[in-house]
Design an enzyme around this catalytic site. Structure first.
Site, PDB file in Angstrom:
ATOM      1  N   THR A  11       0.845  -1.188   0.000  1.00  0.00           N
ATOM      2  CA  THR A  11       0.000   0.000   0.000  1.00  0.00           C
ATOM      3  C   THR A  11       0.886   1.246   0.000  1.00  0.00           C
ATOM      4  O   THR A  11       2.000   1.231   0.514  1.00  0.00           O
ATOM      5  CB  THR A  11      -0.942   0.025   1.219  1.00  0.00           C
ATOM      6  OG1 THR A  11      -0.166   0.094   2.424  1.00  0.00           O
ATOM      7  CG2 THR A  11      -1.830  -1.211   1.235  1.00  0.00           C
ATOM      8  N   GLY A  13       2.251   2.559  -2.656  1.00  0.00           N
ATOM      9  CA  GLY A  13       3.395   2.099  -3.437  1.00  0.00           C
ATOM     10  C   GLY A  13       3.827   3.015  -4.558  1.00  0.00           C
ATOM     11  O   GLY A  13       4.591   2.592  -5.429  1.00  0.00           O
ATOM     12  N   THR A  14       3.381   4.264  -4.565  1.00  0.00           N
ATOM     13  CA  THR A  14       3.700   5.156  -5.683  1.00  0.00           C
ATOM     14  C   THR A  14       4.939   6.003  -5.457  1.00  0.00           C
ATOM     15  O   THR A  14       5.406   6.663  -6.387  1.00  0.00           O
ATOM     16  CB  THR A  14       2.511   6.089  -5.999  1.00  0.00           C
ATOM     17  OG1 THR A  14       2.224   6.889  -4.840  1.00  0.00           O
ATOM     18  CG2 THR A  14       1.281   5.293  -6.391  1.00  0.00           C
ATOM     19  N   SER A  15       5.471   6.011  -4.254  1.00  0.00           N
ATOM     20  CA  SER A  15       6.649   6.837  -3.986  1.00  0.00           C
ATOM     21  C   SER A  15       7.355   6.328  -2.742  1.00  0.00           C
ATOM     22  O   SER A  15       6.842   5.467  -2.011  1.00  0.00           O
ATOM     23  CB  SER A  15       6.261   8.316  -3.789  1.00  0.00           C
ATOM     24  OG  SER A  15       5.469   8.474  -2.622  1.00  0.00           O
ATOM     25  N   GLY A  16       8.527   6.874  -2.488  1.00  0.00           N
ATOM     26  CA  GLY A  16       9.242   6.632  -1.252  1.00  0.00           C
ATOM     27  C   GLY A  16       9.507   5.175  -0.944  1.00  0.00           C
ATOM     28  O   GLY A  16       9.894   4.379  -1.802  1.00  0.00           O
ATOM     29  N   GLY A  18       7.436   2.793  -0.156  1.00  0.00           N
ATOM     30  CA  GLY A  18       6.530   1.854  -0.806  1.00  0.00           C
ATOM     31  C   GLY A  18       6.983   1.514  -2.213  1.00  0.00           C
ATOM     32  O   GLY A  18       6.998   0.340  -2.607  1.00  0.00           O
ATOM     33  N   SER A 138       7.574   3.636  12.931  1.00  0.00           N
ATOM     34  CA  SER A 138       8.475   4.787  12.906  1.00  0.00           C
ATOM     35  C   SER A 138       9.296   4.838  14.178  1.00  0.00           C
ATOM     36  O   SER A 138       8.847   4.437  15.255  1.00  0.00           O
ATOM     37  CB  SER A 138       7.675   6.087  12.781  1.00  0.00           C
ATOM     38  OG  SER A 138       8.505   7.223  13.002  1.00  0.00           O
ATOM     39  N   TYR A 151       1.272  11.960  15.370  1.00  0.00           N
ATOM     40  CA  TYR A 151       1.948  11.086  14.400  1.00  0.00           C
ATOM     41  C   TYR A 151       2.647   9.939  15.125  1.00  0.00           C
ATOM     42  O   TYR A 151       2.509   8.769  14.748  1.00  0.00           O
ATOM     43  CB  TYR A 151       2.956  11.896  13.595  1.00  0.00           C
ATOM     44  CG  TYR A 151       3.828  11.040  12.704  1.00  0.00           C
ATOM     45  CD1 TYR A 151       3.343  10.524  11.507  1.00  0.00           C
ATOM     46  CD2 TYR A 151       5.139  10.740  13.069  1.00  0.00           C
ATOM     47  CE1 TYR A 151       4.134   9.731  10.690  1.00  0.00           C
ATOM     48  CE2 TYR A 151       5.941   9.946  12.259  1.00  0.00           C
ATOM     49  CZ  TYR A 151       5.437   9.446  11.075  1.00  0.00           C
ATOM     50  OH  TYR A 151       6.229   8.655  10.284  1.00  0.00           O
TER      51      TYR A 151
END
Length: 249
Positions: A11, A13-16, A18, A138, A151
């Site tokens: 999930t 998965g479009t950047s960074g 992921g 994190s 966060y």
């Protein structure tokens, strides 16, 4: 090719992290499903990853139940099952506790906590016995960070969920672990942290003297998802260059 014949869901998965994890799993032979909220970014990620025969993209907001249903329905229709889930999608927003608005706090918790819950609840019926789940937590769950209270709380919930689910899913042979990245140079990091701060105060806190890369987190995800970690469950792997556990020289 340690992931040949494996079906993996990533999930966010479009950047960074992921996107890097999706690339690492593909390189290892897996067929990968990535989700994202934006059609254009999904198309760009698909173009970058290549190999359309082993890649499925699904537009989905992980915090929306109907989107989670659509994601797993697409996986069931095309592949019939899952072997690996990397619940990675998340957002970051740093403001003082008394300044953070109710809607902002809700959005943080909706994506970072509820999104993980929905992803796993919908994925579990498809996840094969002996499968692997990796959650993205994190380092902030372990050290107070001014302006990051909600966060950090959301990520602490994710790390705790990994431990409890590891116990609950052990009878099925499903391993559940978490990665907790430190400072990792991603689009989200670059947006949140000015370059002079990243190369100054931030880098000075890290024992290894540099900010991490998304690929280094992806390698850890791949390890936890692989047979090399077949006796590892209920653990949290902190990938932070020594930020928490060592003093920078």
């Amino acid at each position: 090719m340690e992931f040949t014949d494996k079906i993996a869901l990533v999930t966010g998965g479009t950047s960074g992290m992921g996107l890097a994890a999706a690339r690492r799993l593909l390189d290892g032979g897996a067929t990968v499903v990535i989700t994202g909220r934006d059609d254009a970014r999904l198309a760009a990620a698909a173009l970058e990853l290549g190999d359309p025969q082993r890649l499925l993209t699904v537009r989905a907001d992980v915090s929306v139940a109907a989107d989670a249903d659509r994601t797993t329905a697409a996986i069931a229709e095309r592949f019939g099952h899952l072997d690996i889930v990397f619940a990675n999608a998340g957002i970051a927003l740093f403001k003082p506790f008394d300044v953070l608005g109710d809607a902002e706090a809700d959005r943080l918790l909706d994506i970072n906590v509820k999104g993980v819950l929905l992803t796993l609840r919908r994925s579990l019926p498809l996840l094969a016995d002996g499968g692997a789940i990796v959650l993205n937590a994190s380092w902030t769950a372990h050290r107070g960070l001014a302006g990051g209270s909600v966060y950090a709380a959301s990520k602490a919930a994710v790390a705790s969920l990994a431990r409890s689910l590891a116990a609950e899913l052990a009878p099925r042979g499903i391993r559940v672990n978490a990665v907790s990245p430190g400072y990792i140079r991603t689009d989200m990091f670059v947006t949140a942290v000015p370059d002079n701060v990243a190369e100054g105060a931030v880098r000075k806190q890290i024992a290894l003297g540099r900010i991490g890369t998304a690929e280094e987190v992806a390698d850890a995800v791949a390890f936890l998802a692989s047979e090399q970690a077949r006796y590892v469950t209920g653990q949290e792997l902190i990938i932070d260059g020594g930020l928490l556990g060592a003093v920078a020289a």
